[in-house]
Scaffold this motif. Structure first.
Motif, PDB file in Angstrom:
ATOM      1  N   GLU A 222      -9.048  16.016  -4.900  1.00 14.63           N
ATOM      2  CA  GLU A 222      -9.257  14.921  -4.382  1.00 14.63           C
ATOM      3  C   GLU A 222     -10.223  13.941  -4.824  1.00 14.63           C
ATOM      4  OE1 GLU A 222      -7.743  12.753  -2.318  1.00 14.63           O
ATOM      5  OE2 GLU A 222      -7.183  14.308  -1.052  1.00 14.63           O
TER       6      GLU A 222
ATOM      7  N   GLU B 287       1.038   2.657   9.336  1.00 11.41           N
ATOM      8  CA  GLU B 287      -0.498   2.156   9.392  1.00 11.41           C
ATOM      9  C   GLU B 287      -0.956   2.278  10.870  1.00 11.41           C
ATOM     10  OE1 GLU B 287      -1.556   1.520   6.287  1.00 11.41           O
ATOM     11  OE2 GLU B 287      -3.667   0.992   7.060  1.00 11.41           O
TER      12      GLU B 287
ATOM     13  N   GLY C 230      -1.202   4.177  -0.701  1.00  9.02           N
ATOM     14  CA  GLY C 230      -2.135   5.052  -0.667  1.00  9.02           C
ATOM     15  C   GLY C 230      -3.750   4.619  -0.971  1.00  9.02           C
TER      16      GLY C 230
ATOM     17  N   LYS D 195      -2.253  17.550  -1.930  1.00 16.30           N
ATOM     18  CA  LYS D 195      -2.884  17.328  -0.724  1.00 16.30           C
ATOM     19  C   LYS D 195      -2.998  18.824  -0.070  1.00 16.30           C
ATOM     20  CE  LYS D 195      -3.578  12.914  -1.095  1.00 16.30           C
ATOM     21  NZ  LYS D 195      -4.833  12.408  -0.890  1.00 16.30           N
TER      22      LYS D 195
ATOM     23  N   THR E  92      -9.199   9.376   4.129  1.00 14.72           N
ATOM     24  CA  THR E  92      -8.906   9.642   5.355  1.00 14.72           C
ATOM     25  C   THR E  92     -10.184  10.412   6.174  1.00 14.72           C
ATOM     26  OG1 THR E  92      -7.801  11.649   4.745  1.00 14.72           O
ATOM     27  CG2 THR E  92      -6.420   9.743   5.159  1.00 14.72           C
TER      28      THR E  92
ATOM     29  N   LYS F  53       0.659  -1.055  -0.137  1.00 13.00           N
ATOM     30  CA  LYS F  53      -0.164  -0.036   0.013  1.00 13.00           C
ATOM     31  C   LYS F  53       0.837   1.305   0.088  1.00 13.00           C
ATOM     32  CE  LYS F  53      -2.959   2.555   3.051  1.00 13.00           C
ATOM     33  NZ  LYS F  53      -4.063   2.651   4.101  1.00 13.00           N
TER      34      LYS F  53
ATOM     35  N   ARG G  53       0.112  12.072   2.392  1.00 13.86           N
ATOM     36  CA  ARG G  53       1.170  12.460   1.455  1.00 13.86           C
ATOM     37  C   ARG G  53       1.342  13.962   1.640  1.00 13.86           C
ATOM     38  NH1 ARG G  53       0.111  11.864  -3.486  1.00 13.86           N
ATOM     39  NH2 ARG G  53      -2.108  11.323  -3.595  1.00 13.86           N
TER      40      ARG G  53
ATOM     41  N   SER H 234      -1.520   5.496  12.258  1.00 10.81           N
ATOM     42  CA  SER H 234      -2.630   6.243  11.447  1.00 10.81           C
ATOM     43  C   SER H 234      -3.881   5.897  12.164  1.00 10.81           C
ATOM     44  CB  SER H 234      -2.732   6.047  10.039  1.00 10.81           C
ATOM     45  OG  SER H 234      -3.229   4.625   9.797  1.00 10.81           O
TER      46      SER H 234
ATOM     47  N   GLY I 158       7.209   9.526   7.670  1.00  6.63           N
ATOM     48  CA  GLY I 158       7.223   8.444   7.369  1.00  6.63           C
ATOM     49  C   GLY I 158       6.037   7.720   7.180  1.00  6.63           C
ATOM     50  N   TYR I 159       5.854   6.387   6.954  1.00  8.19           N
ATOM     51  CA  TYR I 159       4.433   5.674   6.719  1.00  8.19           C
ATOM     52  C   TYR I 159       4.413   4.761   7.939  1.00  8.19           C
ATOM     53  CZ  TYR I 159       0.423   4.082   4.058  1.00  8.19           C
ATOM     54  OH  TYR I 159      -0.677   3.600   3.699  1.00  8.19           O
TER      55      TYR I 159
HETATM   56  P1  ADP Z   1      -4.116   9.159  -1.570  1.00 10.39           P
HETATM   57  O1  ADP Z   1      -4.542   7.753  -2.055  1.00 10.39           O
HETATM   58  O2  ADP Z   1      -4.262  10.139  -2.775  1.00 10.39           O
HETATM   59  O3  ADP Z   1      -2.977   9.370  -1.024  1.00 10.39           O
HETATM   60  P2  ADP Z   1      -6.481   8.790   0.242  1.00 10.39           P
HETATM   61  O4  ADP Z   1      -7.051   9.398   1.139  1.00 10.39           O
HETATM   62  O5  ADP Z   1      -7.433   8.165  -0.891  1.00 10.39           O
HETATM   63  O6  ADP Z   1      -5.214   9.532  -0.518  1.00 10.39           O
HETATM   64  O7  ADP Z   1      -5.879   7.511   0.978  1.00 10.39           O
HETATM   65  C1  ADP Z   1      -4.753   7.679   1.722  1.00 10.39           C
HETATM   66  C2  ADP Z   1      -4.339   6.285   2.727  1.00 10.39           C
HETATM   67  O8  ADP Z   1      -3.075   6.333   3.051  1.00 10.39           O
HETATM   68  C3  ADP Z   1      -5.150   6.146   3.595  1.00 10.39           C
HETATM   69  O9  ADP Z   1      -5.494   4.916   4.110  1.00 10.39           O
HETATM   70  C4  ADP Z   1      -4.361   6.942   4.811  1.00 10.39           C
HETATM   71  O10 ADP Z   1      -4.653   6.572   6.089  1.00 10.39           O
HETATM   72  C5  ADP Z   1      -3.075   6.354   4.187  1.00 10.39           C
HETATM   73  N1  ADP Z   1      -1.955   7.256   4.656  1.00 10.39           N
HETATM   74  C6  ADP Z   1      -1.524   8.260   3.936  1.00 10.39           C
HETATM   75  N2  ADP Z   1      -0.052   8.564   4.491  1.00 10.39           N
HETATM   76  C7  ADP Z   1       0.120   7.807   5.557  1.00 10.39           C
HETATM   77  C8  ADP Z   1       1.163   7.571   6.186  1.00 10.39           C
HETATM   78  N3  ADP Z   1       2.166   8.588   6.605  1.00 10.39           N
HETATM   79  N4  ADP Z   1       1.229   6.703   7.318  1.00 10.39           N
HETATM   80  C9  ADP Z   1      -0.058   5.854   7.258  1.00 10.39           C
HETATM   81  N5  ADP Z   1      -1.000   5.679   6.567  1.00 10.39           N
HETATM   82  C10 ADP Z   1      -1.033   6.843   5.643  1.00 10.39           C
END
Ligand code: ADP
Length: 482
Positions: A378, A358, A19, A306, A383, A17, A301, A361, A355-356
């Motif tokens: 968007e 999950e 996004g 955004k 989110t 994943k 992101r 979040s 960073g990323y």
């Molecule tokens: P996009 O796909 O354009 O980035 P969306 O809102 O459709 O935006 O989806 C973003 C997904 O990625 C969501 O599940 C969000 O929680 C997750 N996400 C984005 N940035 C992070 C991060 N830094 N850490 C954890 N999850 C993230």
């Protein structure tokens, strides 16, 4: 007999994943099952995917697939029925799905995703071990060429749907790659893969599929205009009878505050006090003061799309109003640096994690008072849907799916108990200032704030309705094909 669907995508939650695309491809199969659709999802064999496969069967071999040896694997992960393209030359790499750890795109992305798409079309044509899809659904530019390979190959009679998750990413390459794609000469041209003298993967999908969907009704309208059409508005307007805006939902099992193992304390709309423990845990994680000030969060992101540059310009204002901010994200390095700088200047008031993450979040949605989403565009946005479900009030720009899923706390909506968040327009600093001001003010009235939280938590953000729409669309296309 359920309808047999092949879904082709480069991301799939929980395996890979970057996004929202992954969340959608991961959740939709379960939701479609209730509507008589059995999905097999075809994804690249990235290391993260292969390591989570468990037992897998080889169902097809390629001695040379665009110059690389490859095998097609069949496996099950949880409830997901998978086909995986194990092609180490293309996918066994350190880094992300699209580039290296430093963020540089792989230079052979055109070949990697052409390979994925070619095999997707092969599966549509030949099936695997007696299973052959009735319909094929491809997601975004990485899989879009599947529709072109099908159209110009033996699977041309199988109906196909292409979904645009974000028109900003199109997979555009020079004309010189055309010869290597293995498509017939007639695939070149404005009705084929040609796009402004080059090759366009998403474009090729859009002209080769019987239906085009995008992830919210508002975005379906917006992409008809030059501002949001990103060069494809003409094409899209020409296929308007084939365009459908179907809102994304969320996986309500993965995202459920009453049963979420990733948060500090579980809670429901009736027992909102349980959020307090999550708030404190979140403040501790980000080194923020423990006080009653409104706690804003960002999970995103960190990019221009955004509106994160607008956010940087608004931080002093937010702190000046007494707010706190926790940011989780990664993206453009200057923006990352600017957020880190703000956290340095405002210790205890602003916390930033680059960073990323999950699990984090989830805690952020459970502990934050409000989430800020000042996007310039968007397509759907997920989110804000997680936020609604977790009682974290969304403060969003009036664009795309954000406009379709949040009800602004204006006087009428507040009076009717319908308000679920705050919407502002246009996507600029002034309007964002105003929206944050409104949030701080509303947060000061506890009863009103809780009414907004509860209305959000009651909103239906599940896949039920939209899965029914996809299933109906598939049936229409099958009937047409017959
Ligand atoms: P996009 O796909 O354009 O980035 P969306 O809102 O459709 O935006 O989806 C973003 C997904 O990625 C969501 O599940 C969000 O929680 C997750 N996400 C984005 N940035 C992070 C991060 N830094 N850490 C954890 N999850 C993230």
């Amino acid at each position: 007999m359920p309808m047999k669907l092949l879904s082709v995508a480069s991301e799939l939650y929980p395996l890979v994943k970057t996004g929202g695309l992954a969340d959608v491809t991961g959740a939709l199969p379960g939701a479609l099952a209730a509507h008589g659709v059995a999905t097999r999802t075809f994804v690249p064999g990235y290391p993260a995917v292969l390591s989570q496969l468990g037992k897998a069967k080889v169902v097809r071999r390629y001695d040379t697939l665009f110059g690389a040896a490859a095998t097609l694997l069949s496996a099950k992960v949880g409830d997901l029925d998978l086909l995986v393209l194990d092609a180490p030359d293309f996918f066994a790499r350190e880094g992300g799905p699209y580039g290296d750890a430093a963020g540089r795109e792989w230079i052979d992305n055109w070949r990697r995703f052409a390979a994925l798409s070619q095999v997707g079309a092969d599966i549509a044509a030949d099936g695997v071990k007696g299973w052959r899809p009735d319909i094929v659904h491809v997601h975004d530019w990485q899989a879009a060429l599947t529709a072109a390979y099908m159209r110009f190959g033996p699977a041309h009679a199988v109906p196909r749907v292409v979904t645009i998750h974000n028109l900003a990413f199109q997979g555009r390459y020079g004309a010189e790659i055309f010869g290597a794609l293995g498509l017939p000469p007639e695939a070149w041209g404005v009705d084929g893969v040609e796009y402004y003298q080059g090759v366009g993967y998403l474009k090729a999908g859009l002209v080769s599929a019987q239906a085009i969907t995008t992830v919210s009704p508002s975005y379906a309208q917006e992409i008809r205009s030059p501002v949001h059409g990103m060069g494809l508005d003409g094409l899209i307007n020409g296929r308007i009878d084939r365009l459908h805006g179907i809102l994304n939902g969320v996986d309500t099992d993965v995202w459920n505050p009453a049963d979420d193992p990733l948060i500090a304390r579980r809670y429901s709309g009736r027992a909102l006090a349980g959020r307090g423990a999550n708030r404190r845990a979140l403040e501790s994680r980000f080194g923020l003061d423990h006080d009653g000030a409104p706690l804003f969060i960002i999970v995103s992101r960190l990019t221009w799309q955004k509106g994160m540059d607008l956010m940087i310009d608004t931080i002093e204002h937010l702190v000046g109003l007494g707010g706190k901010l926790a940011v989780l994200g990664s993206g453009d390095h200057p923006l990352e640096g600017a957020f880190l700088g703000a956290a340095d200047r405002h210790r205890g008031r602003i916390g930033v994690q680059i960073g990323y993450d999950e699990p984090l979040s989830h805690l952020m949605q459970a502990g934050g008072d409000a989430i800020l989403i000042p996007s310039r565009f968007e397509p759907c946005g997920l989110t804000q849907l997680y936020a609604l479900r977790y009682g974290c009030v969304p403060v969003v720009a009036r664009v795309g799916g954000l406009a379709d899923t949040v009800i602004d706390a204006n006087e009428a909506a507040l009076g009717a108990g319908a308000a679920t968040g705050i919407i502002f327009a246009p996507s600029d600093t002034l309007a964002l200032h105003g929206a944050i001001g409104r949030a701080v003010q509303l947060h000061g009235d506890k009863a009103q704030w809780q009414a907004i939280q509860r209305a959000g938590m009651r909103a239906d953000v599940s896949w039920d309705h939209s899965a029914a729409r996809y299933a109906a669309l598939y049936r229409t296309l099958l009937a047409e094909a017959a």
